[in-house]
Structures are given as C-alpha cells and as structure tokens.
Design an enzyme around this catalytic site. Structure first.
Site, PDB file in Angstrom:
ATOM      1  N   ARG A  93     -44.169   2.992  22.207  1.00 13.09           N
ATOM      2  CA  ARG A  93     -44.171   1.837  21.303  1.00 13.09           C
ATOM      3  C   ARG A  93     -45.583   1.388  21.049  1.00 13.09           C
ATOM      4  NH1 ARG A  93     -40.910  -2.828  23.720  1.00 13.09           N
ATOM      5  NH2 ARG A  93     -42.251  -2.389  25.487  1.00 13.09           N
ATOM      6  N   SER A 109     -46.644   4.386  32.179  1.00 18.58           N
ATOM      7  CA  SER A 109     -45.662   4.150  33.246  1.00 18.58           C
ATOM      8  C   SER A 109     -45.443   5.354  34.141  1.00 18.58           C
ATOM      9  CB  SER A 109     -44.351   3.696  32.632  1.00 18.58           C
ATOM     10  OG  SER A 109     -44.609   2.645  31.745  1.00 18.58           O
ATOM     11  N   ASP A 140     -45.928  -0.162  33.525  1.00 23.03           N
ATOM     12  CA  ASP A 140     -44.944  -1.041  32.874  1.00 23.03           C
ATOM     13  C   ASP A 140     -44.480  -2.163  33.797  1.00 23.03           C
ATOM     14  OD1 ASP A 140     -43.584   0.787  34.469  1.00 23.03           O
ATOM     15  OD2 ASP A 140     -42.042   1.272  32.994  1.00 23.03           O
TER      16      ASP A 140
HETATM   17  C1  BGC Z   1     -42.827   5.835  37.409  1.00 21.67           C
HETATM   18  C2  BGC Z   1     -43.350   4.426  37.464  1.00 21.67           C
HETATM   19  C3  BGC Z   1     -42.700   3.581  36.387  1.00 21.67           C
HETATM   20  C4  BGC Z   1     -41.182   3.680  36.480  1.00 21.67           C
HETATM   21  C5  BGC Z   1     -40.463   2.882  35.408  1.00 21.67           C
HETATM   22  C6  BGC Z   1     -41.296   5.836  37.433  1.00 21.67           C
HETATM   23  O1  BGC Z   1     -40.828   7.148  37.268  1.00 21.67           O
HETATM   24  O2  BGC Z   1     -43.305   6.590  38.514  1.00 21.67           O
HETATM   25  O3  BGC Z   1     -44.755   4.427  37.325  1.00 21.67           O
HETATM   26  O4  BGC Z   1     -43.099   2.249  36.533  1.00 21.67           O
HETATM   27  O5  BGC Z   1     -40.790   5.041  36.367  1.00 21.67           O
HETATM   28  O6  BGC Z   1     -40.813   3.271  34.134  1.00 21.67           O
END
Ligand code: BGC
Length: 498
Positions: free
Chosen positions: A108, A177, A230
């Site tokens: 996004r 993320s 995130d």
């Molecule tokens: C990632 C995290 C992320 C989470 C939610 C996980 O697979 O390792 O860094 O915050 O997913 O998106």
C-alpha cells in the site's frame, strides 16, 4: 407349489439373503470407516488441547523467553529486536508525510496530512497494489524498482503542490513487515523472509537503502524517515489515540507483537540506547517456541514441508497463512482413512488449497444444512456430495484449529503483560496488588478483526487466564491501518524537517 416354483422361491430367498448380507456388510464397513474418521478428529482434538493449566505454562514460557531474548542476541528464539523508537507520536506533528506498507502479497502507498496539535490526522489517501508473484522470489533490485515506480506514480497523482515546495525532500514511513535488525530508526538489515517471500539477495542488506536507491533511480525526491515493522506502526497509531497503549499484536497472514520496554531491562543493548525511559521492542513472536505448545503430527508435517522449517513455529500454529492448511491436512487424513468424502477427494491432497478465509466461512456457517460448507467443498475443493454429518465433522475440525490458535495468542498476550507487570499479579512491576493501571493492547489483523469466532475465543481466553478482576483493567483495542498511517506518524515524529 411345483418343483420349479419351489426352486425359484429358494433362489429368490438366497439372492435376497446375499443382498441383505452385502448391505449389512457395507453398513458395518461404513460404520467402521465413519468411526475411523471420528477417531482422527478425536486424536486431533486431544493433541490441540489448551487447558487453562497449559495456557498458564505458555504464559510463563513467553515471559521467560522475553527475558532471554533481551539478555543476549540469540539467547532465545524470540529475537526481541530493537526499533530505536523511543518517542511514540504525540499528535503535535504537522505537514504531509508518505507511507509505504510492504508485508504481504499486496503493498500500500499512503499520503497522510497532519494538522498539528488539536487537529490530528486531517486526511489520508491510500492505494493498494498487488505484488506480481515473480517479484516475490526474484531479485531485490526488481522488487524495489517496481515499488519505487509505483510510489512515484502515486505521489504524482496525489500531490496537488499545495503542501510542500517542489524541491523539498518528501519523507516516508516505510513499513517493512519482516524481521529486520535495525541500526537506527531509519535503517536496518533484513534478517530473513517470512510469509512466502524469498528474495534471497535482499537478506543481509539495508532495506531502507535498497528502497532509497530505487527511489533515486525512479527520480523520486523522497527519503526514509522511519523504517518500521507493521507491528510498530500499529502500536504508534493506537498510542496516538490512547496513551495507555503499551503493546500491540498483529494476527493476520503473519503474526507479531511489540511493546514498550524499560531501557535498562534491555541488557543486550546497554550503552547503545541513550534515553532513560522506554523503547519499543519488536518481539518477532511468530518465532516463539516452547515445549508447552500443543503440537500435533499435522503441525510437524506442515513445518517439515515448509520453506522455513524450524522457524516461525508460533506463527505456523496461529496465523492466517496456516490455519486453512492445518485444517486441510486433517481433512485429508480423514479422506485417506475413511470414505466420508467419497472417491473424489483428490484436491484435498493439494497443499494450501484451503485458504483460511474459506475455512473461517465454513466454521461460521450457521445454516441448518451447512450450505456454505457444501459450497466451499464443491467449488474450492471439488468434493461434492458430502453428507450433512460429514460436513458437521468438518466444522468441528475448523473449530479445533481456530480455538487452539486464538487461545495460544491470548496466552502470548498475557505473557507480555506478565513480563511488564501488567497482568494483575503485581510481581514484575513491584507494585502492590490493588493499584491496577489501565492497560491497552492494540490489535490488528484480519484474523482478529474479521473472524468473529477467533476474536471471541481470544477475548474469552484472556479473561480466563487473567481472571475477571485483573481482566477489567486490560483493554484489547482494534487499531485498523496502523501499519500504514502509523508509519506516516512515525515518519513525522522522526522527520529531519521537524
Ligand atoms: C513477520 C513480522 C510481521 C508479521 C505480521 C511475520 O511473518 O516476521 O515481521 O510483523 O508477520 O505481518
């Protein structure tokens, strides 16, 4: 009756008996097969049991692992990553900021206008873009070039020229993320990919720099003011509205949690952190592991066959990427051991064919004849003509998978509260019992927000573990869009223009 007539009558009787015997035999066999399917269900249910005693052990294990992860790098499967974010947005920032949110199969781009004290967020625009499948496992250059170009086109469309001087560098909150070891609030090295991404040459690189190089190539005058996970965006946005927010949890495709930790408790970073207050720690709790987690043969097989086996163990039990797949594995075993799905259950052998949203839809089907279950079986799994009682069995499997996931997530949340002395026990905080503080935990992610059975199981379990009295001070607050708007707020809080 003549001899012939007698013979015919005897013949008929023999045939009738034979047919009856076949029918009875078949019924006995069917019953046996049905019993086998029920047996598979029962074994699975036992393996997934989350008694309150077991949840208590998971709570303790989470708190212990948090301590270990803070003591040294590699001290625990919980990475407990430093974010360098020690001032959460307070609502005073003013101006226009951008955000880029990359963490799943879509990304996004956002533009957020902040009005400064009192006026908060004036407006925000957002656009969604899919990531072409081939870029999820290609080179980092291709991935970031594509993202930078899309961002540039968005900026050109959204920018009306009224907010900033043309030559002024625009500032971006980059939500990335995946596990990142941060060097500063605006830079960090990718530790590993999760959630099906495998752009291997990006591992070990500074992700903010990769994006900035691509933005320069694309002719976009923008810099990364904050590189955030995130989960940190979620915490930032919720804290913006509610100052009692101390932790955040995401339960979507992947899962994670972060919280505000006392700087002096982060032993592994002594000397690195200048402030004396609190710092946000990205737990990367998807990688949490404890022998107390109720793990079944289906979880083990799923993990063995995954591209990141022995990793993200907690995530593989509780997040949206995997719940449908665990369910499919159990149904496939039932299909192999019985004939409750008929002969045409081939599709049940296809990995990830049952996505979690379909599983949730089956679970929440409240029509008396389980019409939605029948539709998904027929259309998605190509298994038509499944009897009503077999459809009921399927709903039970969905329920077991979801209930376990939600209750384990609840135990994880209480584990965090225990670590920071907000679980009502008054131990870690040194506070006497009876002086409770309001504690807000931000929650984001489709599993919690859109899947009401999951949400109910999680909420219920939090109260069950904490007890009614302590639970009264704990608020689970849905914080939508933190990964986007929260990142723009953090960019504003750490802006060099400020
Ligand atoms: C990632 C995290 C992320 C989470 C939610 C996980 O697979 O390792 O860094 O915050 O997913 O998106």
């Amino acid at each position: 009756m003549g001899r012939v007539g007698f013979g015919v009558a005897v013949g008929c009787a023999v045939v009738t008996c034979a047919i009856a015997a076949v029918l009875v035999g078949r019924r006995v066999q069917n019953r046996r097969k049905w019993r086998r399917a029920v047996e598979v269900l029962r074994e699975f249910e036992e393996g997934c049991a989350t008694s309150i005693g077991r949840l208590g052990q998971v709570v303790d294990a989470m708190a212990v692992e948090m301590h270990a992860g803070l003591a040294s790098d590699g001290g625990s499967k919980l990475k407990m990553l430093l974010t360098f974010i020690d001032n959460l947005p307070d609502g005073n920032a003013k101006g226009t900021y951008y955000a880029l949110d990359l963490g799943g199969t879509n990304f996004r781009v956002l533009r957020v206008r902040l009005g400064g004290k009192g006026s908060m967020i004036i407006s925000h625009q957002v656009e969604y873009h899919p990531i072409p499948q081939e870029l999820m496992s290609g080179t980092s250059e291709d991935l970031f070039d594509y993202i930078a170009m899309t961002l540039k086109q968005f900026v050109e469309r959204a920018d009306d020229g009224s907010e900033q001087k043309a030559d002024e560098k625009k500032e971006l909150g980059f939500t990335f993320s995946f596990p990142v070891r941060q060097m500063s609030v605006s830079s960090g090295i990718l530790v590993k990919w999760t959630k099906g991404f495998s752009v291997e040459d990006a591992v070990g690189k500074d992700i903010a720099q990769c994006l900035e190089e691509a933005m320069t190539k694309a002719g976009l005058n923008m810099q990364v003011a904050a590189l955030v996970n995130d989960i940190v965006g979620t915490l930032a946005l919720c804290h913006y509205y509610d100052k009692d927010t101390v932790a955040a949890v995401i339960i979507g495709t992947g899962t994670n949690a972060c919280y505000v930790e006392r700087t002096d408790a982060i032993i592994k970073c002594q000397g690195l952190l200048k402030n004396s207050g609190g710092t946000v720690v990205n737990m990367e709790w998807g990688n949490f592991w404890s022998s107390h987690l109720p793990r079944t043969s289906y979880d083990i097989a799923l993990d063995d066959e995954s591209p990141n086996s022995n990793d993200q163990g907690f995530e593989k039990m509780i997040s949206g990427m995997y719940l449908g797949e665990i369910t499919r594995r159990v149904l496939y075993r039932m299909a192999q051991e019985s004939d409750i799905f008929g002969d045409g259950a081939y599709n049940l052998s296809i990995r990830f064919i049952l996505r979690t949203p379909s599983m949730a839809a089956m679970h929440e089907d409240d029509s008396p004849d389980l019409r939605e279950v029948r539709r998904i079986l027929t259309e998605t799994l190509q298994v038509p003509h499944v009897s009503l009682r077999a459809r009921r069995l399927i709903v039970r499997v969905c329920d077991i998978v979801t209930r376990r996931a939600a209750r384990l997530a609840a135990a994880g949340i209480v584990g965090i509260l225990k670590k920071i002395g907000r679980d009502g026990s008054g131990v870690a905080s040194g506070r006497a019992k009876g002086t409770p503080r309001r504690t807000v935990v931000a929650i984001e992610g489709a599993l919690y927000v859109n899947y009401s059975m999951f949400r109910e199981y999680l909420n219920e379990a939090v109260v069950e573990i904490l007890g009614e009295e302590a639970a009264q001070n704990v608020v689970l607050r849905v914080s939508e869009d933190g990964s986007g708007i929260g990142a723009a707020l953090l960019a504003a809080a750490h802006s060099s223009n400020r």
